[in-house]
Enzyme design. Structure first.
Site, PDB file in Angstrom:
ATOM      1  N   THR A 187      74.399  30.413  69.948  1.00 31.53           N
ATOM      2  CA  THR A 187      73.831  31.032  68.624  1.00 31.53           C
ATOM      3  C   THR A 187      73.273  32.639  69.072  1.00 31.53           C
ATOM      4  OG1 THR A 187      71.878  31.174  67.189  1.00 31.53           O
ATOM      5  CG2 THR A 187      71.661  29.976  68.923  1.00 31.53           C
ATOM      6  N   ASP A 188      73.549  33.679  68.005  1.00 28.27           N
ATOM      7  CA  ASP A 188      73.030  34.776  68.357  1.00 28.27           C
ATOM      8  C   ASP A 188      71.624  34.923  68.616  1.00 28.27           C
ATOM      9  OD1 ASP A 188      72.279  34.191  65.686  1.00 28.27           O
ATOM     10  OD2 ASP A 188      73.410  36.207  64.984  1.00 28.27           O
ATOM     11  N   GLU A 189      71.029  33.642  68.203  1.00 34.13           N
ATOM     12  CA  GLU A 189      69.473  33.765  68.122  1.00 34.13           C
ATOM     13  C   GLU A 189      68.897  33.698  69.695  1.00 34.13           C
ATOM     14  OE1 GLU A 189      67.606  31.466  65.115  1.00 34.13           O
ATOM     15  OE2 GLU A 189      69.522  31.230  63.943  1.00 34.13           O
ATOM     16  N   TYR A 237      63.755  26.684  69.159  1.00 32.98           N
ATOM     17  CA  TYR A 237      64.845  26.453  69.091  1.00 32.98           C
ATOM     18  C   TYR A 237      65.900  27.452  69.800  1.00 32.98           C
ATOM     19  CZ  TYR A 237      69.471  26.870  66.693  1.00 32.98           C
ATOM     20  OH  TYR A 237      71.125  27.357  66.675  1.00 32.98           O
ATOM     21  N   LYS A 291      68.371  26.605  72.892  1.00 30.85           N
ATOM     22  CA  LYS A 291      69.717  26.854  73.315  1.00 30.85           C
ATOM     23  C   LYS A 291      70.233  28.062  74.127  1.00 30.85           C
ATOM     24  CE  LYS A 291      72.774  26.063  70.731  1.00 30.85           C
ATOM     25  NZ  LYS A 291      73.493  24.845  70.503  1.00 30.85           N
TER      26      LYS A 291
HETATM   27  P1  NAD Z   1      73.550  20.379  62.343  1.00 33.62           P
HETATM   28  O1  NAD Z   1      72.140  20.310  62.476  1.00 33.62           O
HETATM   29  O2  NAD Z   1      74.253  20.300  60.761  1.00 33.62           O
HETATM   30  O3  NAD Z   1      74.362  19.157  62.936  1.00 33.62           O
HETATM   31  C1  NAD Z   1      74.024  18.598  64.236  1.00 33.62           C
HETATM   32  C2  NAD Z   1      74.686  17.519  64.511  1.00 33.62           C
HETATM   33  O4  NAD Z   1      74.275  17.176  65.704  1.00 33.62           O
HETATM   34  C3  NAD Z   1      74.379  16.434  63.579  1.00 33.62           C
HETATM   35  O5  NAD Z   1      75.485  15.752  63.182  1.00 33.62           O
HETATM   36  C4  NAD Z   1      73.510  15.563  64.296  1.00 33.62           C
HETATM   37  O6  NAD Z   1      73.549  13.995  63.969  1.00 33.62           O
HETATM   38  C5  NAD Z   1      74.152  15.533  65.545  1.00 33.62           C
HETATM   39  N1  NAD Z   1      73.199  15.438  66.937  1.00 33.62           N
HETATM   40  C6  NAD Z   1      71.878  15.617  66.769  1.00 33.62           C
HETATM   41  N2  NAD Z   1      71.266  15.226  68.001  1.00 33.62           N
HETATM   42  C7  NAD Z   1      72.097  14.542  68.538  1.00 33.62           C
HETATM   43  C8  NAD Z   1      72.090  13.723  69.796  1.00 33.62           C
HETATM   44  N3  NAD Z   1      71.099  13.685  70.483  1.00 33.62           N
HETATM   45  N4  NAD Z   1      73.370  13.103  70.281  1.00 33.62           N
HETATM   46  C9  NAD Z   1      74.354  13.433  69.337  1.00 33.62           C
HETATM   47  N5  NAD Z   1      74.541  13.815  68.133  1.00 33.62           N
HETATM   48  C10 NAD Z   1      73.310  14.685  67.909  1.00 33.62           C
HETATM   49  O7  NAD Z   1      73.979  21.724  63.117  1.00 33.62           O
HETATM   50  P2  NAD Z   1      75.114  22.667  62.675  1.00 33.62           P
HETATM   51  O8  NAD Z   1      74.441  23.902  61.809  1.00 33.62           O
HETATM   52  O9  NAD Z   1      76.201  22.296  62.248  1.00 33.62           O
HETATM   53  O10 NAD Z   1      75.090  23.494  64.028  1.00 33.62           O
HETATM   54  C11 NAD Z   1      76.139  23.012  65.063  1.00 33.62           C
HETATM   55  C12 NAD Z   1      75.857  23.793  66.548  1.00 33.62           C
HETATM   56  O11 NAD Z   1      76.170  25.289  66.236  1.00 33.62           O
HETATM   57  C13 NAD Z   1      74.576  23.631  67.005  1.00 33.62           C
HETATM   58  O12 NAD Z   1      74.786  23.623  68.305  1.00 33.62           O
HETATM   59  C14 NAD Z   1      73.872  24.964  66.753  1.00 33.62           C
HETATM   60  O13 NAD Z   1      72.881  25.233  67.389  1.00 33.62           O
HETATM   61  C15 NAD Z   1      74.931  26.090  66.596  1.00 33.62           C
HETATM   62  N6  NAD Z   1      74.812  27.094  65.706  1.00 33.62           N
HETATM   63  C16 NAD Z   1      74.457  26.918  64.130  1.00 33.62           C
HETATM   64  C17 NAD Z   1      74.407  28.009  63.501  1.00 33.62           C
HETATM   65  C18 NAD Z   1      74.338  27.784  61.991  1.00 33.62           C
HETATM   66  O14 NAD Z   1      74.251  28.767  61.384  1.00 33.62           O
HETATM   67  N7  NAD Z   1      74.347  26.553  61.364  1.00 33.62           N
HETATM   68  C19 NAD Z   1      74.687  29.241  64.012  1.00 33.62           C
HETATM   69  C20 NAD Z   1      74.631  29.181  65.372  1.00 33.62           C
HETATM   70  C21 NAD Z   1      74.766  28.353  66.196  1.00 33.62           C
HETATM   71  P1  TYD Z   2      67.832  29.718  58.220  1.00 31.60           P
HETATM   72  O1  TYD Z   2      69.024  29.255  57.235  1.00 31.60           O
HETATM   73  O2  TYD Z   2      66.663  28.608  58.516  1.00 31.60           O
HETATM   74  O3  TYD Z   2      68.583  30.032  59.299  1.00 31.60           O
HETATM   75  P2  TYD Z   2      67.910  30.976  60.608  1.00 31.60           P
HETATM   76  O4  TYD Z   2      66.511  30.904  60.530  1.00 31.60           O
HETATM   77  O5  TYD Z   2      68.509  30.351  61.877  1.00 31.60           O
HETATM   78  O6  TYD Z   2      68.291  32.415  60.724  1.00 31.60           O
HETATM   79  O7  TYD Z   2      67.126  30.950  57.586  1.00 31.60           O
HETATM   80  C1  TYD Z   2      67.895  31.989  57.251  1.00 31.60           C
HETATM   81  C2  TYD Z   2      66.907  33.180  56.821  1.00 31.60           C
HETATM   82  O8  TYD Z   2      66.280  32.561  55.538  1.00 31.60           O
HETATM   83  C3  TYD Z   2      65.754  33.407  57.725  1.00 31.60           C
HETATM   84  O9  TYD Z   2      65.386  34.795  57.740  1.00 31.60           O
HETATM   85  C4  TYD Z   2      64.626  32.478  57.384  1.00 31.60           C
HETATM   86  C5  TYD Z   2      65.035  32.686  55.547  1.00 31.60           C
HETATM   87  N1  TYD Z   2      64.556  31.688  54.770  1.00 31.60           N
HETATM   88  C6  TYD Z   2      63.382  31.624  53.723  1.00 31.60           C
HETATM   89  O10 TYD Z   2      63.061  32.795  53.325  1.00 31.60           O
HETATM   90  N2  TYD Z   2      63.284  30.530  53.202  1.00 31.60           N
HETATM   91  C7  TYD Z   2      63.604  29.342  53.326  1.00 31.60           C
HETATM   92  O11 TYD Z   2      63.388  28.448  52.733  1.00 31.60           O
HETATM   93  C8  TYD Z   2      64.611  29.207  54.343  1.00 31.60           C
HETATM   94  C9  TYD Z   2      64.911  27.714  54.778  1.00 31.60           C
HETATM   95  C10 TYD Z   2      64.743  30.245  55.119  1.00 31.60           C
END
Ligand code: NAD
Ligand code: TYD
Length: 352
Positions: free
Chosen positions: A141-143, A166, A170
């Site tokens: 992630t960019d975070e 988090y 990562k």
């Molecule tokens: P999500 O939370 O929707 O899904 C995570 C999945 O991992 C779930 O299906 C969960 O059951 C599984 N999981 C959790 N713990 C586990 C374990 N111990 N063993 C096996 N499976 C397990 O997450 P997402 O949003 O789909 O993100 C996927 C990946 O992308 C993550 O690594 C996250 O850090 C990264 N990512 C997500 C975003 C975003 O915007 N959602 C942005 C940047 C990076």
């Molecule tokens: P989020 O979807 O949790 O992603 P991330 O924190 O990983 O960027 O949140 C996106 C942005 O929205 C973040 O600045 C937090 C804000 N946010 C709210 O203002 N209210 C909410 O209820 C949630 C879930 C997020």
């Protein structure tokens, strides 16, 4: 790329990736989705993939090295796409330990299993020769880069300065992946993407939470002043970028993936409200998230210039399509928000 392990494939991005990959990569013979099915994992996301003879689901925990090792020897993977993680910043603030065990120790177990399975001489600790064509892709992630001020963008050379449990977990996992590349010569890549959105996203994240609440005419909880900026990436653009890295990425490289779509949270919420024809009066300012990163923005020049990938969606098109998807899948949302979600929502937003 023939026998592929996808971890966390029942989650939001993982399930979109499996659908995309099965459709676009006819040459693969096996894709195993290994997922523990936490609150975020939902096999309903993949019902349309279950009839594909190349697809297999195995329930399991990436932290369980014995199980992961067994999985590798049973299926003989040549490619790992590692999505499995605890992914929500707010949950990491209440339970950092879970993020460390899943995101860091889980990644360690997968790296060790891949190293042992892929090394042509695993008993020799100096051996750096692996089976041809194997690859371990860490989805990050960019975070991990921390927060930006009003200008500038993260490049692959930006320092890792994570601010939340988090993002710290990562970043730690990324460093382990790098170390396995450097010390053991394991063929690895890391991708770091910005905030994803699209179908099947669990409604704890900003966009589906706002859509769900607005549909119910419930308050939309905006943290702080709502002027935080995110660079929104449609999940399908992300899946195309991951595929480009798997196909053409150079071993050992990190690739940033962004949507070139910066918006403040308030701008995005207003866009959603317009799509749903709902009033802005639903916007409700609540206490800010501790350690809230002000701005993220990705410079994706490297992947664009070297792997010919660019995002296709504008955020306006993507939000329109995503809102339509949620409107057409009320049953999916209803089933997802029962049970654990109710407890989580009450704890997080109890003053609303
Ligand atoms: P999500 O939370 O929707 O899904 C995570 C999945 O991992 C779930 O299906 C969960 O059951 C599984 N999981 C959790 N713990 C586990 C374990 N111990 N063993 C096996 N499976 C397990 O997450 P997402 O949003 O789909 O993100 C996927 C990946 O992308 C993550 O690594 C996250 O850090 C990264 N990512 C997500 C975003 C975003 O915007 N959602 C942005 C940047 C990076
Ligand atoms: P989020 O979807 O949790 O992603 P991330 O924190 O990983 O960027 O949140 C996106 C942005 O929205 C973040 O600045 C937090 C804000 N946010 C709210 O203002 N209210 C909410 O209820 C949630 C879930 C997020």
């Amino acid at each position: 790329m023939n026998r592929v392990l996808v971890t966390g494939g029942a989650g939001f991005i993982g399930s979109n990736f499996i659908r995309y990959f099965l459709k676009h990569q006819q040459d693969i013979s096996l894709l195993v989705n290994f997922d523990f099915l936490t609150y975020a994992g939902n096999l309903e996301n993949l019902t349309d993939c279950e009839s594909d003879p190349r697809y297999r689901f195995v329930r399991g925990d990436v932290r369980d090295y014995g199980q992961v090792k067994q999985l590798f020897s049973e299926y003989g993977f040549d490619t790992v796409v590692h999505f499995a993680a605890e992914s929500h910043v707010d949950r990491s603030i209440t339970d950092p330990e879970l993020f460390l065990t899943t995101n860091v120790l889980g990644t360690r177990a997968l790296l060790d299993a891949a190293k042992e399975q892929w090394n042509i001489d695993p008993k020799n600790k100096y051996s750096q020769t692996y089976k041809p064509g194997v690859r371990f892709l860490q989805i990050s992630t960019d975070e991990v880069y921390g927060a930006l001020g009003p200008t500038g963008k993260f490049t692959e050379l930006s320092p890792l300065l994570p601010n939340s449990p988090y993002s710290a977990s990562k970043a730690s996992a990324d460093l382990l992946v790098r170390a396995f590349g450097q010390t053991f010569g394991l063929p690895v890549n890391i991708t770091r993407c910005s905030n994803n959105y699209g179908p099947y996203q669990f409604p704890e994240k900003l966009i589906p939470l706002m859509v769900h609440n607005a549909l119910l005419d419930k308050p939309l909880p905006v943290y702080g002043d709502g002027m935080q900026v995110r660079d929104w990436l449609h999940v399908e653009d992300h899946c195309a970028a991951i595929t480009a890295v798997l196909e053409r990425g150079l071993v050992g490289e990190v690739y940033n993936i962004g949507g070139s779509s910066e918006k403040t949270n308030l701008e995005l919420i207003r866009l959603i409200l317009r799509e749903l024809e709902k009033s802005e009066d639903l916007i409700t300012y609540v206490q800010d998230r501790p350690g809230h990163d002000r701005r993220y923005a990705i410079d994706h020049t490297k992947i664009t210039e070297t792997l010919s990938w660019s995002p296709v969606y504008t955020v306006e098109e993507g939000i329109h399509e995503t809102v339509q998807w949620y409107l057409h899948h009320p049953d999916w949302i209803e089933r997802v928000v029962t049970g654990e979600y109710q407890v989580y929502y009450a704890r997080m937003y109890e003053t609303l």
